[in-house]
Design a protein around this motif. Sequence first.
Motif, PDB file in Angstrom:
ATOM      1  N   GLN A   1       0.883  -1.110  -0.029  1.00  0.00           N
ATOM      2  CA  GLN A   1       0.133  -0.079   0.048  1.00  0.00           C
ATOM      3  C   GLN A   1       0.805   1.310  -0.054  1.00  0.00           C
ATOM      4  O   GLN A   1       0.496   2.136  -0.785  1.00  0.00           O
ATOM      5  CB  GLN A   1      -0.988  -0.018   1.194  1.00  0.00           C
ATOM      6  N   ARG A   2       2.036   1.232   0.571  1.00  0.00           N
ATOM      7  CA  ARG A   2       2.854   2.191   0.956  1.00  0.00           C
ATOM      8  C   ARG A   2       3.463   2.436  -0.570  1.00  0.00           C
ATOM      9  O   ARG A   2       3.769   3.792  -1.355  1.00  0.00           O
ATOM     10  CB  ARG A   2       3.915   2.074   1.754  1.00  0.00           C
ATOM     11  N   LYS A   3       3.913   1.550  -1.287  1.00  0.00           N
ATOM     12  CA  LYS A   3       4.476   1.540  -2.575  1.00  0.00           C
ATOM     13  C   LYS A   3       3.785   2.134  -3.500  1.00  0.00           C
ATOM     14  O   LYS A   3       4.017   2.787  -4.603  1.00  0.00           O
ATOM     15  CB  LYS A   3       5.482   0.264  -2.922  1.00  0.00           C
ATOM     16  N   LEU A   4       2.437   1.438  -3.804  1.00  0.00           N
ATOM     17  CA  LEU A   4       1.448   1.480  -4.716  1.00  0.00           C
ATOM     18  C   LEU A   4       0.719   2.772  -4.563  1.00  0.00           C
ATOM     19  O   LEU A   4       0.121   3.149  -5.544  1.00  0.00           O
ATOM     20  CB  LEU A   4       0.808   0.243  -5.027  1.00  0.00           C
ATOM     21  N   ASP A   5       0.519   3.110  -3.472  1.00  0.00           N
ATOM     22  CA  ASP A   5      -0.325   4.302  -2.904  1.00  0.00           C
ATOM     23  C   ASP A   5      -1.746   3.840  -3.438  1.00  0.00           C
ATOM     24  O   ASP A   5      -2.505   4.675  -3.907  1.00  0.00           O
ATOM     25  CB  ASP A   5       0.175   5.416  -3.581  1.00  0.00           C
ATOM     26  N   ILE A   6      -2.315   2.871  -2.909  1.00  0.00           N
ATOM     27  CA  ILE A   6      -3.553   2.153  -3.438  1.00  0.00           C
ATOM     28  C   ILE A   6      -4.025   1.205  -2.376  1.00  0.00           C
ATOM     29  O   ILE A   6      -3.258   0.433  -1.626  1.00  0.00           O
ATOM     30  CB  ILE A   6      -3.392   1.507  -4.882  1.00  0.00           C
ATOM     31  N   LYS A   7      -5.349   0.991  -2.300  1.00  0.00           N
ATOM     32  CA  LYS A   7      -5.813  -0.045  -1.302  1.00  0.00           C
ATOM     33  C   LYS A   7      -5.484  -1.465  -1.724  1.00  0.00           C
ATOM     34  O   LYS A   7      -5.704  -1.820  -3.024  1.00  0.00           O
ATOM     35  CB  LYS A   7      -7.350   0.260  -1.042  1.00  0.00           C
ATOM     36  N   VAL A   8      -4.998  -2.278  -0.870  1.00  0.00           N
ATOM     37  CA  VAL A   8      -4.603  -3.539  -1.237  1.00  0.00           C
ATOM     38  C   VAL A   8      -5.212  -4.798  -0.220  1.00  0.00           C
ATOM     39  O   VAL A   8      -5.231  -4.551   0.927  1.00  0.00           O
ATOM     40  CB  VAL A   8      -2.946  -4.048  -1.265  1.00  0.00           C
ATOM     41  N   LEU A   9      -5.984  -5.709  -0.981  1.00  0.00           N
ATOM     42  CA  LEU A   9      -6.637  -6.712   0.036  1.00  0.00           C
ATOM     43  C   LEU A   9      -6.224  -7.936  -0.473  1.00  0.00           C
ATOM     44  O   LEU A   9      -5.874  -8.169  -1.739  1.00  0.00           O
ATOM     45  CB  LEU A   9      -8.181  -6.633  -0.253  1.00  0.00           C
ATOM     46  N   ASP A  10      -6.456  -9.012   0.326  1.00  0.00           N
ATOM     47  CA  ASP A  10      -6.115 -10.301   0.043  1.00  0.00           C
ATOM     48  C   ASP A  10      -7.679 -11.238  -0.007  1.00  0.00           C
ATOM     49  O   ASP A  10      -8.669 -10.316   0.302  1.00  0.00           O
ATOM     50  CB  ASP A  10      -5.386 -11.035   0.847  1.00  0.00           C
ATOM     51  N   ARG A  11      -7.454 -12.305  -0.422  1.00  0.00           N
ATOM     52  CA  ARG A  11      -8.721 -13.182  -0.433  1.00  0.00           C
ATOM     53  C   ARG A  11      -9.531 -13.176   0.750  1.00  0.00           C
ATOM     54  O   ARG A  11     -10.837 -13.124   0.692  1.00  0.00           O
ATOM     55  CB  ARG A  11      -8.484 -14.514  -0.876  1.00  0.00           C
ATOM     56  N   THR A  12      -8.878 -13.274   2.019  1.00  0.00           N
ATOM     57  CA  THR A  12      -9.593 -13.526   3.162  1.00  0.00           C
ATOM     58  C   THR A  12     -10.489 -12.131   3.551  1.00  0.00           C
ATOM     59  O   THR A  12     -11.691 -12.062   3.859  1.00  0.00           O
ATOM     60  CB  THR A  12      -8.657 -13.437   4.348  1.00  0.00           C
ATOM     61  N   ALA A  13      -9.858 -10.769   3.186  1.00  0.00           N
ATOM     62  CA  ALA A  13     -10.401  -9.595   3.353  1.00  0.00           C
ATOM     63  C   ALA A  13     -11.373  -9.396   2.637  1.00  0.00           C
ATOM     64  O   ALA A  13     -12.523  -8.919   2.924  1.00  0.00           O
ATOM     65  CB  ALA A  13      -9.322  -8.515   3.302  1.00  0.00           C
ATOM     66  N   LEU A  14     -11.415  -9.933   1.232  1.00  0.00           N
ATOM     67  CA  LEU A  14     -12.378  -9.766   0.284  1.00  0.00           C
ATOM     68  C   LEU A  14     -13.627 -10.591   0.981  1.00  0.00           C
ATOM     69  O   LEU A  14     -14.808 -10.201   0.859  1.00  0.00           O
ATOM     70  CB  LEU A  14     -12.165 -10.294  -0.988  1.00  0.00           C
ATOM     71  N   ILE A  15     -13.485 -11.853   1.405  1.00  0.00           N
ATOM     72  CA  ILE A  15     -14.640 -12.621   1.823  1.00  0.00           C
ATOM     73  C   ILE A  15     -15.180 -12.118   2.886  1.00  0.00           C
ATOM     74  O   ILE A  15     -16.484 -12.196   3.048  1.00  0.00           O
ATOM     75  CB  ILE A  15     -14.228 -14.210   1.867  1.00  0.00           C
ATOM     76  N   LEU A  16     -14.538 -11.644   3.801  1.00  0.00           N
ATOM     77  CA  LEU A  16     -14.985 -11.054   4.988  1.00  0.00           C
ATOM     78  C   LEU A  16     -15.796  -9.848   4.804  1.00  0.00           C
ATOM     79  O   LEU A  16     -16.974  -9.510   5.243  1.00  0.00           O
ATOM     80  CB  LEU A  16     -13.870 -10.600   5.827  1.00  0.00           C
ATOM     81  N   ASP A  17     -15.649  -9.068   3.577  1.00  0.00           N
ATOM     82  CA  ASP A  17     -16.056  -7.843   3.123  1.00  0.00           C
ATOM     83  C   ASP A  17     -17.680  -8.379   2.713  1.00  0.00           C
ATOM     84  O   ASP A  17     -18.665  -7.747   2.998  1.00  0.00           O
ATOM     85  CB  ASP A  17     -15.618  -7.070   2.396  1.00  0.00           C
ATOM     86  N   ILE A  18     -17.588  -9.370   1.833  1.00  0.00           N
ATOM     87  CA  ILE A  18     -18.821  -9.936   1.313  1.00  0.00           C
ATOM     88  C   ILE A  18     -19.731 -10.447   2.469  1.00  0.00           C
ATOM     89  O   ILE A  18     -21.161 -10.338   2.442  1.00  0.00           O
ATOM     90  CB  ILE A  18     -18.661 -11.248   0.259  1.00  0.00           C
ATOM     91  N   PHE A  19     -19.235 -10.999   3.379  1.00  0.00           N
ATOM     92  CA  PHE A  19     -19.971 -11.966   4.463  1.00  0.00           C
ATOM     93  C   PHE A  19     -20.606 -10.650   5.450  1.00  0.00           C
ATOM     94  O   PHE A  19     -21.773 -10.743   5.805  1.00  0.00           O
ATOM     95  CB  PHE A  19     -19.081 -12.445   5.493  1.00  0.00           C
ATOM     96  N   ALA A  20     -19.814  -9.542   5.621  1.00  0.00           N
ATOM     97  CA  ALA A  20     -20.440  -8.180   6.007  1.00  0.00           C
ATOM     98  C   ALA A  20     -21.671  -7.587   5.480  1.00  0.00           C
ATOM     99  O   ALA A  20     -22.447  -7.180   6.083  1.00  0.00           O
ATOM    100  CB  ALA A  20     -19.290  -6.926   6.398  1.00  0.00           C
TER     101      ALA A  20
END
Length: 428
Positions: free
Chosen positions: A100-119
């Motif tokens: 995130q610091r290098k690309l200056d963009i939000k970075v998610l992994d598979r776990t965070a993605l699934i957690l967001d869908i569940f939310a």
Amino acid sequence: MIREKALLILIDFAHSGGKDHSASTRRYSKDESIEELSNLVLSAGADIGEILSYKQQKPNPKYFISTGRLESIKLMVNEKDIELIVFDDEISPTQQRNLQRKLDIKVLDRTALILDIFAQRANSREGKLQVELAQLNYLMPRLIGRGIELSRLAGGIGTRGPGETQLEVDRRNIRNRIKGLEKKINQISVQRGTQRKSRRNNIYQIALVGYTNSGKSTLLNSFTGSEVYAKNMLFCTLDSTIRKLNIDVKPDVLIADTVGFIEKLPHQLIAAFKSTLEEVKISDLLLLVVDINSSSFESNILSVKKVLKEIDVWGKPFIMVFNKIDRIDDNLLKSLQLKYRNSIFISALKKIGLEELKKRIKKNIEKQNLNIRVMIPFSDQKIISFIYNKCQVLKREDMENGILLDINIEPKFSNLLLLYIYKKNEIS
């Protein structure tokens, strides 16, 4: 709602011979893995800008991806106006922070993605609490020095120690919130346990299990005449739904719809949804529902079995139910019916094959019960009433001395009828 443009990154480490960081690529083809991650991203509410799939010897400890790839990704992010990067594997908190610091963009992994869908999908109080608990357990190691803005869940005047940093405050707030959530979920679990005990008497329970979007909720609706929310999307159902299944058998049958499984299901979710998955644990029979129209249905079966082993329920009696047969051609259906001879093939949506499935369920129940013949005197009306309420009467014959009954009975009730077991010499 504004939809973010996402870059999907899938890396195959499986060929390297080292530690396996990409379990899906061993069982799923490249195209199947891309399709599933794409569906997850779309389900979460983002659009797919670009997809990057390649092989790499091993994860870079600092960035997960190689430094050469990192530079090309940085150019792609700028050129394509990418707003979000999603990895198909779990990346460490340090790797996420560095990216995130290098690309200056939000970075998610598979776990965070699934957690967001569940939310987004959680509707019940218990489901919301479970998802929040999983999210906080995921978030805790990802707190960074500058702090993450949180509501003062346990704050207030006089609660902060001298010299306490924002990071320490955030961590303490999260720890306190986690404890509170665990307490609430435990209370609900106790209540659920009490409810389960009350309905276990003379009840046979079935649990619908399967890969997400295999059609479990549609099957529940078609089977029971319910109107449980069902839609063609990943993780449509999070909360358990229990309905009575009308079938000519004793004991009464309940059928429970459960959360769908997926490859590399985050361990936080398995832990958080422990009480919901109890419906699977206490079931007498599993219906393993498979989307036969999916190109990766065999891999999906293996993924479901893996999760069932993780929650210690693999080994229960089960029926493999291939759903959505209306979406495949007859030749393919015939070949699969030959390959999976002991399975049931249905279309829950079109209500095809449901009677055959009911017969198989009935057969499973009767197989666990006992077939006995009893002679009941006409005067023992309580026993006769008990038999008709608790047992399946297969045959009745009115004799001079009483009623001769062939019955199918649960083993736990058999001792109550020992005195009435029919012996041939009882009637001349």
